[in-house]
Design an enzyme around this catalytic site. Structure first.
Site, PDB file in Angstrom:
ATOM      1  N   CYS A 218      28.935  48.678  26.568  1.00 24.98           N
ATOM      2  CA  CYS A 218      29.278  48.062  25.290  1.00 24.98           C
ATOM      3  C   CYS A 218      28.036  47.334  24.810  1.00 24.98           C
ATOM      4  CB  CYS A 218      30.420  47.075  25.529  1.00 24.98           C
ATOM      5  SG  CYS A 218      30.820  46.045  24.105  1.00 24.98           S
TER       6      CYS A 218
ATOM      7  N   ASP B 126      33.186  47.199  17.520  1.00 28.96           N
ATOM      8  CA  ASP B 126      34.009  45.988  17.464  1.00 28.96           C
ATOM      9  C   ASP B 126      35.006  46.061  16.311  1.00 28.96           C
ATOM     10  OD1 ASP B 126      32.993  44.802  19.675  1.00 28.96           O
ATOM     11  OD2 ASP B 126      31.659  43.414  18.632  1.00 28.96           O
TER      12      ASP B 126
ATOM     13  N   ASP C  22      16.145  93.072  25.152  1.00 37.60           N
ATOM     14  CA  ASP C  22      15.223  92.671  24.076  1.00 37.60           C
ATOM     15  C   ASP C  22      13.970  92.036  24.675  1.00 37.60           C
ATOM     16  OD1 ASP C  22      16.875  93.518  22.029  1.00 37.60           O
ATOM     17  OD2 ASP C  22      17.950  91.603  21.939  1.00 37.60           O
TER      18      ASP C  22
ATOM     19  N   LYS D 147      33.260  45.768  32.135  1.00 34.65           N
ATOM     20  CA  LYS D 147      32.831  46.038  30.753  1.00 34.65           C
ATOM     21  C   LYS D 147      31.463  45.386  30.650  1.00 34.65           C
ATOM     22  CE  LYS D 147      33.918  44.768  25.969  1.00 34.65           C
ATOM     23  NZ  LYS D 147      34.939  44.230  25.079  1.00 34.65           N
TER      24      LYS D 147
ATOM     25  N   ASN E 276      24.710  41.908  23.776  1.00 32.59           N
ATOM     26  CA  ASN E 276      25.038  41.493  22.407  1.00 32.59           C
ATOM     27  C   ASN E 276      23.887  41.116  21.498  1.00 32.59           C
ATOM     28  OD1 ASN E 276      27.839  41.778  21.854  1.00 32.59           O
ATOM     29  ND2 ASN E 276      28.223  40.381  23.537  1.00 32.59           N
TER      30      ASN E 276
ATOM     31  N   ARG F 266      22.954  35.040  18.412  1.00 30.07           N
ATOM     32  CA  ARG F 266      24.197  34.589  19.063  1.00 30.07           C
ATOM     33  C   ARG F 266      23.854  33.564  20.161  1.00 30.07           C
ATOM     34  NH1 ARG F 266      29.113  37.504  22.366  1.00 30.07           N
ATOM     35  NH2 ARG F 266      30.789  36.819  21.044  1.00 30.07           N
TER      36      ARG F 266
ATOM     37  N   ASP G 134      28.396  44.353  28.729  1.00 32.64           N
ATOM     38  CA  ASP G 134      28.093  44.121  27.316  1.00 32.64           C
ATOM     39  C   ASP G 134      26.609  43.777  27.120  1.00 32.64           C
ATOM     40  OD1 ASP G 134      28.583  43.799  24.606  1.00 32.64           O
ATOM     41  OD2 ASP G 134      30.333  42.520  24.895  1.00 32.64           O
TER      42      ASP G 134
HETATM   43  C1  GLA Z   1      31.008  41.865  22.094  1.00 32.11           C
HETATM   44  C2  GLA Z   1      31.978  42.968  22.447  1.00 32.11           C
HETATM   45  C3  GLA Z   1      33.398  42.480  22.245  1.00 32.11           C
HETATM   46  C4  GLA Z   1      33.630  41.267  23.119  1.00 32.11           C
HETATM   47  C5  GLA Z   1      32.597  40.194  22.803  1.00 32.11           C
HETATM   48  C6  GLA Z   1      32.692  39.049  23.801  1.00 32.11           C
HETATM   49  O1  GLA Z   1      31.031  41.583  20.745  1.00 32.11           O
HETATM   50  O2  GLA Z   1      31.731  44.118  21.688  1.00 32.11           O
HETATM   51  O3  GLA Z   1      34.332  43.496  22.555  1.00 32.11           O
HETATM   52  O4  GLA Z   1      33.541  41.661  24.462  1.00 32.11           O
HETATM   53  O5  GLA Z   1      31.283  40.694  22.857  1.00 32.11           O
HETATM   54  O6  GLA Z   1      31.783  38.057  23.561  1.00 32.11           O
END
Ligand code: GLA
Length: 772
Positions: free
Chosen positions: A550, A572, A92, A500, A504, A467, A502
């Site tokens: 996370c 969460d 084509d 992990k 937040n 927070r 994070d």
């Molecule tokens: C966030 C994460 C949780 C935990 C808290 C700890 O909210 O998503 O899984 O680790 O922080 O403060």
């Protein structure tokens, strides 16, 4: 980035030779094979990718798997999309691209011609890919085709402004196995003065004109991420975005558009795309005046301003795009496979994810050596493979208002450091992981007291806390160095297999007052680049470490960070019923192989709903199974049930984490009956998870019709958990399970079942259970 002249030089020998120049033959291929990097093949091959230029018609064509993507240069030297969809015959040919006409005296052709990458200028009103301000005040930019190259499996198409030495190079490659196209743009300032980029997209994807399109996207908030949104594509524009500095829970940088007339979840034309960027982003879905649909994605233009000095360039994030003729189900499966085989660390063979225990919901900030050892001993008993200490182990972190930034072990909680705990975890046969939140600081911390200037801020303005924390400006070299050093030291001094990582909160007051004004807004780019570079450097220095992304749950999930992390914390919200909806949405864009899912306590803190332990396990077994309950409170029966379900998960883990997902029952946002099927890549196993919200009016559970079995093969059926309807044969053909279907004995409220079908090898006698 090479100069314009070296770009032309590199490829001049390959250009304009014959009207039909295919890179499978001739000198070029020999040279490329010699270099060992050239995977471009003839369009005849149905298995490998090919990139091909038809010089007579000025048409570029990419083919791979079941996909063809075609781009042409029109007579005005604009580069426009000609085709994106199901693979076409190699014979084509496409004629030369023709620019669209404008509309009356109100829309110039630039608004109706589906260009691959269009700058703001020359009367453009649709969403631009690029908008600039030059030092002399000129803001008009009109890009035209300049040159191209094909090498090392990549097509580059260079555009240049009609008057100024401003170049944009469009990069294209196509994945051999999924046909997913990777696009990005490199913007280069070769003028003699500074240039400010106010909007810079990676790409525009153009769909054929039509008025029957339906858009799906993912939206939510903390603890309610991954809601599937569905709406028709109508005149005007839908903007998906994050202005938050990072990816965000509210929108995820993914879209899918199907044709409402011919699609259901397993059939019909579906186009989809995902941005590989973890900072502020935008995807604009727009129907233009001719009902053509354009999807433009890249950096969020809001508050954007990236200065390019003469000679400098900016490479945008990649925007991946794909097509499936098998509906949204097929689109998800292509993305899953692409993520696992191409993007995840260790691809094409990333490690299977281990079963994690995480202490957060059990202990929150009250972690200490004795308590964690107690949890670890119980976790080991039920078959957990990795023990992770969450927040609370460092600095003065006894609550969320102190300690972030001070990454030394808290001596009251761990008097001898982490070693005794880690040694015990190893003795128990597990490896050890640790929670960190490296880009954040509490004002109540030694770090902030020493370096109050290290956070994002505008001089003399309030610093909004969320927070009780502020965001460190990772774009700064000293902050980057501090964060890298802290994490490197933790990994060097302790046997840590997993972080992990994070994050937040989102940004506020995103100022960077310590650099000259024209660099301050580059924080949106430089922050994220440093984030990636820390992850990259850590992984190179500690090649065995694994990392989870996370962000208060699923706030930092995207294809940009997936190159550096092994899994995502999905949400969460760990209520196993809510999770069905959350996990369903997540898997529209991301593979179950990266979707962490813990079993937690009942009733849940989220909804105070009570759910059986089996239901909770079956919900979490559809992704990367983990446990986040307070095991100190579990009785012997709970522990025995957990050990049984974990053993069963281990027997089906490869199928769940590597297989193909079929959503057999359930609406987009998962109501009454939900059934998911995971089919192993080698066809040996098929696992079915079925969930019932509530029985009503004595109706039986809907019959389940399996997919993707071999109709003539024989499959054993085995119960993981729950009950089959009486009379279900122990063995039947693929046809039987797909056509006649499977009935379950599911009644009551919040019930669930897991069923395994095993393909019986031809000529084999009935085998014993694989679930013991
Ligand atoms: C966030 C994460 C949780 C935990 C808290 C700890 O909210 O998503 O899984 O680790 O922080 O403060």
């Amino acid at each position: 980035m090479q100069t314009a002249s070296s770009f032309r030089q590199r490829y001049s020998s390959a250009q304009g030779k014959s009207p039909q120049r295919c890179l499978c033959g001739g000198m070029l291929l020999i040279v490329a094979l010699f270099l060992g990097a050239f995977r471009v093949q003839a369009a005849q091959s149905q298995t490998l990718e090919s990139i091909h230029y038809d010089a007579a018609n000025r048409v570029f064509r990419l083919d791979a798997a079941d996909i063809t993507y075609v781009v042409g240069i029109n007579q005005q030297d604009q580069v426009q999309t000609l085709y994106w969809g199901k693979r076409l015959a190699s014979t084509d040919r496409f004629p030369q691209a023709v620019a669209e006409k404008g509309i009356a005296s109100f829309d110039l052709p630039v608004n109706t011609t589906p260009q691959e990458y269009v700058a703001w200028g020359g009367g453009l009103y649709v969403e631009p890919d690029l908008k600039v301000t030059c030092a002399d005040g000129n803001r008009d930019l009109v890009l035209r085709y300049d040159s191209y190259s094909i090498a090392a499996g990549e097509l580059q198409v260079r555009l240049r402004d009609i008057a100024r030495e401003i170049y944009v190079t469009l990069h294209y490659s196509i994945d051999a196995h999924t046909g997913i196209v990777r696009r990005l743009a490199v913007i280069e300032n070769r003028t003699t003065s500074a240039l400010v980029l106010e909007q810079a997209a990676a790409a525009t994807w153009n769909l054929p004109a039509g008025s029957n399109y339906r858009l799906r996207y993912l939206a939510g908030r903390w603890a309610a991420e991954w809601g599937v949104q569905v709406q028709p594509v109508l005149a005007g524009k839908t903007v998906l975005e994050s202005r938050r500095g990072t990816t965000g829970h509210q929108n995820n940088p993914w879209f899918a558009i199907d044709n409402m007339r011919n699609s259901d979840s397993e059939h019909g034309d579906t186009w989809f795309g995902a941005l590989a960027w973890s900072g502020s982003w935008q995807i604009a879905v727009e129907q233009d005046p001719l009902r053509q649909v354009r999807v433009t994605g890249g950096y969020n233009p809001f508050d954007f301003g990236y200065t390019l000095q003469p000679g400098q360039s900016l490479e945008t994030p990649a925007f991946y795009g794909g097509y499936s003729a098998s509906g949204i189900g097929g689109a998800s499966r292509l993305l899953h496979r692409f993520e696992v085989d191409n993007l995840m660390p260790g691809a094409p063979q990333p490690k299977l994810r281990p079963i994690v225990y995480n202490s957060w919901e059990a202990t929150e900030f009250a972690v200490d050596e004795a308590g964690q050892i107690k949890l670890a001993e119980r976790a080991a008993r039920i078959g957990v493979e990795r023990f992770v200490v969450d927040d609370g182990w460092f600095g003065q972190r006894n609550r969320d208002s102190a300690g972030l930034g001070d990454w030394s072990v808290n001596k009251q909680k761990f008097p001898h450091g982490l070693k005794p705990l880690i040694d015990r975890v190893h003795q128990l046969g597990m490896d050890f992981g640790l929670w960190v939140e490296p880009e954040m600081v509490n004002p109540d911390s030694d770090l902030y007291r020493a370096h109050p200037d290290w956070v994002l801020n505008f001089s003399g303005r309030p610093r909004s806390e969320l927070r009780h924390q502020l965001v460190l400006n990772l774009a700064r070299a000293d902050v980057r160095a501090y964060v890298f050093r802290a994490l490197d030291q933790l990994l060097t001094e302790n046997q840590i297999a997993f972080f992990k990582w994070d994050y937040n909160r989102n940004w506020s007051e995103p100022g960077w007052p310590s650099v000259p004004l024209d660099q301050q807004k580059s924080v949106y780019v430089d922050f994220i680049r440093n984030y990636y570079s820390i992850l990259d450097e850590l992984r190179k220095k500690h090649p065995d470490v694994e990392i989870e992304s996370c962000s208060g749950g699923g706030g930092r999930v995207d294809l940009g960070v997936l190159r550096y992390v092994d899994e995502f914390w999905t949400s969460d919200n760990t209520d196993a019923f809510d999770r069905l909806k959350i996990q369903n949405g997540f898997t529209y864009a991301y593979a179950p192989a990266v979707m962490a899912a813990w079993v937690t306590d009942s009733p849940t803190w989220v909804n105070h709903r009570s759910l059986s332990i089996d239901y909770r396990f079956l919900s979490s077994m559809q992704g990367v199974l983990g446990v986040g309950a307070d095991l100190r409170k579990w009785d012997e029966a709970d522990l025995a049930a957990a050990a049984r379900m974990i053993a069963k998960y281990k027997a089906i883990r490869t199928t769940v984490q590597r297989g193909d997902l079929y959503r057999l029952l359930g609406d987009e946002n998962a109501p009454g009956a939900i059934v998911n099927e995971f089919s192993a890549r080698d066809g040996s196993q098929t696992v079915v998870f079925a969930f019932l919200h509530s029985s009503q009016e004595q109706y039986p559970y809907p019959r389940i019709y399996l997919q993707a079995l071999d109709p003539v093969a024989i499959y054993d059926v085995e119960v993981i958990d729950g009950s089959l309807a009486s009379g279900t044969p122990a063995q039947a053909s693929g046809s039987y399970w797909m056509q006649r279907g499977l009935d379950l004995q599911l009644q009551g409220d919040f019930q669930a079942a897991g069923i395994l079908l095993r393909r019986v090898p031809a000529g084999a006698s009935p085998s014993s259970s694989s679930l013991q």
